[in-house]
Design a protein around this motif. Structure first.
Motif, PDB file in Angstrom:
ATOM      1  N   ALA A 189       0.809  -1.224   0.000  1.00  9.09           N
ATOM      2  CA  ALA A 189       0.000   0.000   0.000  1.00  9.09           C
ATOM      3  C   ALA A 189       0.838   1.268   0.000  1.00  9.09           C
ATOM      4  O   ALA A 189       0.441   2.290  -0.565  1.00  9.09           O
ATOM      5  N   GLY A 190       2.001   1.229   0.635  1.00 10.25           N
ATOM      6  CA  GLY A 190       2.821   2.431   0.713  1.00 10.25           C
ATOM      7  C   GLY A 190       3.864   2.552  -0.370  1.00 10.25           C
ATOM      8  O   GLY A 190       4.585   3.563  -0.424  1.00 10.25           O
ATOM      9  N   SER A 191       3.942   1.571  -1.271  1.00  9.36           N
ATOM     10  CA  SER A 191       5.024   1.587  -2.257  1.00  9.36           C
ATOM     11  C   SER A 191       4.566   1.462  -3.697  1.00  9.36           C
ATOM     12  O   SER A 191       5.360   1.700  -4.611  1.00  9.36           O
ATOM     13  N   VAL A 192       3.319   1.112  -3.946  1.00  8.48           N
ATOM     14  CA  VAL A 192       2.823   0.951  -5.312  1.00  8.48           C
ATOM     15  C   VAL A 192       1.935   2.139  -5.664  1.00  8.48           C
ATOM     16  O   VAL A 192       0.911   2.381  -5.022  1.00  8.48           O
ATOM     17  N   ALA A 193       2.351   2.886  -6.692  1.00  8.17           N
ATOM     18  CA  ALA A 193       1.647   4.116  -7.051  1.00  8.17           C
ATOM     19  C   ALA A 193       0.185   3.860  -7.399  1.00  8.17           C
ATOM     20  O   ALA A 193      -0.681   4.687  -7.106  1.00  8.17           O
ATOM     21  N   GLY A 194      -0.099   2.711  -8.014  1.00  7.94           N
ATOM     22  CA  GLY A 194      -1.461   2.415  -8.422  1.00  7.94           C
ATOM     23  C   GLY A 194      -2.440   2.238  -7.272  1.00  7.94           C
ATOM     24  O   GLY A 194      -3.654   2.233  -7.488  1.00  7.94           O
ATOM     25  N   LEU A 195      -1.922   2.092  -6.046  1.00 10.65           N
ATOM     26  CA  LEU A 195      -2.801   1.942  -4.888  1.00 10.65           C
ATOM     27  C   LEU A 195      -3.034   3.259  -4.146  1.00 10.65           C
ATOM     28  O   LEU A 195      -3.858   3.307  -3.232  1.00 10.65           O
ATOM     29  N   GLU A 196      -2.332   4.302  -4.524  1.00 14.11           N
ATOM     30  CA  GLU A 196      -2.440   5.568  -3.796  1.00 14.11           C
ATOM     31  C   GLU A 196      -3.810   6.210  -3.950  1.00 14.11           C
ATOM     32  O   GLU A 196      -4.326   6.809  -3.006  1.00 14.11           O
ATOM     33  N   SER A 197      -4.412   6.093  -5.126  1.00  8.43           N
ATOM     34  CA  SER A 197      -5.640   6.828  -5.419  1.00  8.43           C
ATOM     35  C   SER A 197      -6.911   6.012  -5.228  1.00  8.43           C
ATOM     36  O   SER A 197      -8.007   6.512  -5.495  1.00  8.43           O
ATOM     37  N   VAL A 198      -6.801   4.762  -4.772  1.00  9.48           N
ATOM     38  CA  VAL A 198      -7.996   3.939  -4.593  1.00  9.48           C
ATOM     39  C   VAL A 198      -8.333   3.831  -3.107  1.00  9.48           C
ATOM     40  O   VAL A 198      -7.491   4.021  -2.241  1.00  9.48           O
ATOM     41  N   ARG A 199      -9.579   3.528  -2.844  1.00  2.55           N
ATOM     42  CA  ARG A 199     -10.033   3.312  -1.473  1.00  2.55           C
ATOM     43  C   ARG A 199      -9.604   1.924  -1.026  1.00  2.55           C
ATOM     44  O   ARG A 199      -9.869   0.938  -1.713  1.00  2.55           O
ATOM     45  N   LYS A 200      -8.956   1.853   0.124  1.00  6.40           N
ATOM     46  CA  LYS A 200      -8.403   0.582   0.601  1.00  6.40           C
ATOM     47  C   LYS A 200      -9.104   0.165   1.890  1.00  6.40           C
ATOM     48  O   LYS A 200      -8.988   0.850   2.915  1.00  6.40           O
ATOM     49  N   LEU A 201      -9.852  -0.932   1.861  1.00 10.36           N
ATOM     50  CA  LEU A 201     -10.472  -1.504   3.047  1.00 10.36           C
ATOM     51  C   LEU A 201      -9.588  -2.644   3.524  1.00 10.36           C
ATOM     52  O   LEU A 201      -9.345  -3.602   2.783  1.00 10.36           O
ATOM     53  N   VAL A 202      -9.100  -2.558   4.748  1.00 12.75           N
ATOM     54  CA  VAL A 202      -8.112  -3.498   5.257  1.00 12.75           C
ATOM     55  C   VAL A 202      -8.750  -4.391   6.312  1.00 12.75           C
ATOM     56  O   VAL A 202      -9.403  -3.905   7.240  1.00 12.75           O
ATOM     57  N   ILE A 203      -8.554  -5.691   6.172  1.00 11.40           N
ATOM     58  CA  ILE A 203      -9.023  -6.649   7.161  1.00 11.40           C
ATOM     59  C   ILE A 203      -7.811  -7.162   7.919  1.00 11.40           C
ATOM     60  O   ILE A 203      -6.947  -7.833   7.352  1.00 11.40           O
ATOM     61  N   ALA A 204      -7.723  -6.822   9.198  1.00 13.64           N
ATOM     62  CA  ALA A 204      -6.581  -7.215  10.023  1.00 13.64           C
ATOM     63  C   ALA A 204      -7.019  -7.290  11.473  1.00 13.64           C
ATOM     64  O   ALA A 204      -7.929  -6.571  11.899  1.00 13.64           O
ATOM     65  N   SER A 205      -6.367  -8.146  12.237  1.00 16.85           N
ATOM     66  CA  SER A 205      -6.711  -8.308  13.649  1.00 16.85           C
ATOM     67  C   SER A 205      -5.936  -7.349  14.545  1.00 16.85           C
ATOM     68  O   SER A 205      -6.260  -7.202  15.721  1.00 16.85           O
ATOM     69  N   THR A 206      -4.917  -6.709  14.008  1.00 18.47           N
ATOM     70  CA  THR A 206      -4.107  -5.751  14.773  1.00 18.47           C
ATOM     71  C   THR A 206      -3.983  -4.465  13.970  1.00 18.47           C
ATOM     72  O   THR A 206      -4.123  -4.465  12.743  1.00 18.47           O
ATOM     73  N   PRO A 207      -3.716  -3.328  14.635  1.00 16.50           N
ATOM     74  CA  PRO A 207      -3.585  -2.049  13.916  1.00 16.50           C
ATOM     75  C   PRO A 207      -2.471  -2.096  12.879  1.00 16.50           C
ATOM     76  O   PRO A 207      -1.471  -2.784  13.045  1.00 16.50           O
ATOM     77  N   VAL A 208      -2.672  -1.348  11.796  1.00 16.48           N
ATOM     78  CA  VAL A 208      -1.676  -1.259  10.733  1.00 16.48           C
ATOM     79  C   VAL A 208      -1.338   0.204  10.489  1.00 16.48           C
ATOM     80  O   VAL A 208      -2.076   1.096  10.882  1.00 16.48           O
ATOM     81  N   ALA A 209      -0.202   0.446   9.848  1.00 14.29           N
ATOM     82  CA  ALA A 209       0.209   1.812   9.536  1.00 14.29           C
ATOM     83  C   ALA A 209      -0.792   2.439   8.574  1.00 14.29           C
ATOM     84  O   ALA A 209      -1.302   1.780   7.664  1.00 14.29           O
ATOM     85  N   TYR A 210      -1.048   3.727   8.766  1.00 15.61           N
ATOM     86  CA  TYR A 210      -2.023   4.410   7.915  1.00 15.61           C
ATOM     87  C   TYR A 210      -1.388   4.866   6.612  1.00 15.61           C
ATOM     88  O   TYR A 210      -0.284   5.393   6.593  1.00 15.61           O
ATOM     89  N   HIS A 211      -2.111   4.638   5.502  1.00 13.78           N
ATOM     90  CA  HIS A 211      -1.769   5.210   4.210  1.00 13.78           C
ATOM     91  C   HIS A 211      -3.001   5.935   3.685  1.00 13.78           C
ATOM     92  O   HIS A 211      -4.130   5.539   3.994  1.00 13.78           O
ATOM     93  N   PRO A 212      -2.830   7.013   2.925  1.00 15.22           N
ATOM     94  CA  PRO A 212      -3.985   7.778   2.433  1.00 15.22           C
ATOM     95  C   PRO A 212      -5.022   6.896   1.754  1.00 15.22           C
ATOM     96  O   PRO A 212      -4.695   6.017   0.960  1.00 15.22           O
ATOM     97  N   GLY A 213      -6.291   7.115   2.107  1.00 12.55           N
ATOM     98  CA  GLY A 213      -7.380   6.369   1.504  1.00 12.55           C
ATOM     99  C   GLY A 213      -7.636   5.011   2.112  1.00 12.55           C
ATOM    100  O   GLY A 213      -8.438   4.246   1.582  1.00 12.55           O
ATOM    101  N   SER A 214      -6.985   4.690   3.228  1.00 12.15           N
ATOM    102  CA  SER A 214      -7.144   3.364   3.835  1.00 12.15           C
ATOM    103  C   SER A 214      -8.074   3.416   5.035  1.00 12.15           C
ATOM    104  O   SER A 214      -8.139   4.405   5.758  1.00 12.15           O
TER     105      SER A 214
END
Length: 206
Positions: A61-86
């Motif tokens: 999410a933080g390194s691929v340009a194609g993911l910067e502009s899309v809405r990202k819904l994350v499924i995880a059991s522990t907190p993750v680092a924030y990236h724009p649109g997540s």
């Protein structure tokens, strides 16, 4: 949101890449590093909203340009680092995703995230699978059990790849397996689970 998107229910579509011997996990092991980012961008192309498991989110999410502009819904059991649109998907994932499918809007695309794909198959929530097949032999890893998939399209892509599209039919159970890829599509099943909680938060992600 387009008029067409407003008038129909969402589908959940898995998009992933695969080696010629059927391996679908950890493409960083068998694809050249310069090409990998481009592959992820291709999978994300034309997508408004993606579903990601924790590992895939943290890796790309933080390194691929194609993911910067899309809405990202994350499924995880522990907190993750924030990236724009997540957004962290809150509540029982099965209940939330079942409800989200009933709300008119853009389709939900799962990029990689094999544990999540396995759960979606078990929950009978996955509608379509799009696989980009690369002319590379991985040798070992996770293969996809396609017994519940019906091939609906197959076309040539760039640099010797094939692009296969499937509809998921649940008369048989789709599953994933981890094996040595001694057979092109062989493998034994492996089970896994995703985190759940009692609280649903459907409205926040509609």
């Amino acid at each position: 949101m387009t008029t067409m998107e407003e008038g129909r229910m969402r589908a959940i579509i898995a998009k992933l890449c695969m080696s010629e011997d059927g391996i679908v996990d950890r493409p960083e092991r068998w694809l050249p590093a310069p090409a990998l980012g481009g592959v992820i961008e291709e999978l994300a192309a034309g997508t408004n909203t993606v579903l990601l498991g924790r590992r895939t989110y943290e890796q790309y999410a933080g390194s691929v340009a194609g993911l910067e502009s899309v809405r990202k819904l994350v499924i995880a059991s522990t907190p993750v680092a924030y990236h724009p649109g997540s957004e962290m998907l809150k509540g029982d994932p099965r209940r939330v995703l079942t409800a989200l499918k009933q709300i008119p809007g853009p389709d939900l695309h799962v990029l990689g995230s094999l544990g999540l794909i396995r759960s979606l198959l078990r929950w009978r929530l996955l509608d379509d699978v799009s696989i980009q097949i690369h002319p590379v032999r991985a040798g070992q890893g996770t293969v996809l059990d396609r017994r519940s998939f019906k091939l609906v399209s197959l076309c040539a892509g760039q640099a010797g790849t094939l692009e296969a599209g499937y509809k998921v039919h649940y008369a048989a159970t789709g599953a994933l397996a981890t094996v040595d890829s001694t057979a092109r599509w062989g493998g034994t099943r492996r089970t896994a689970s995703v985190p759940t909680s009692a609280r649903a938060a459907i409205r926040a992600h509609a």
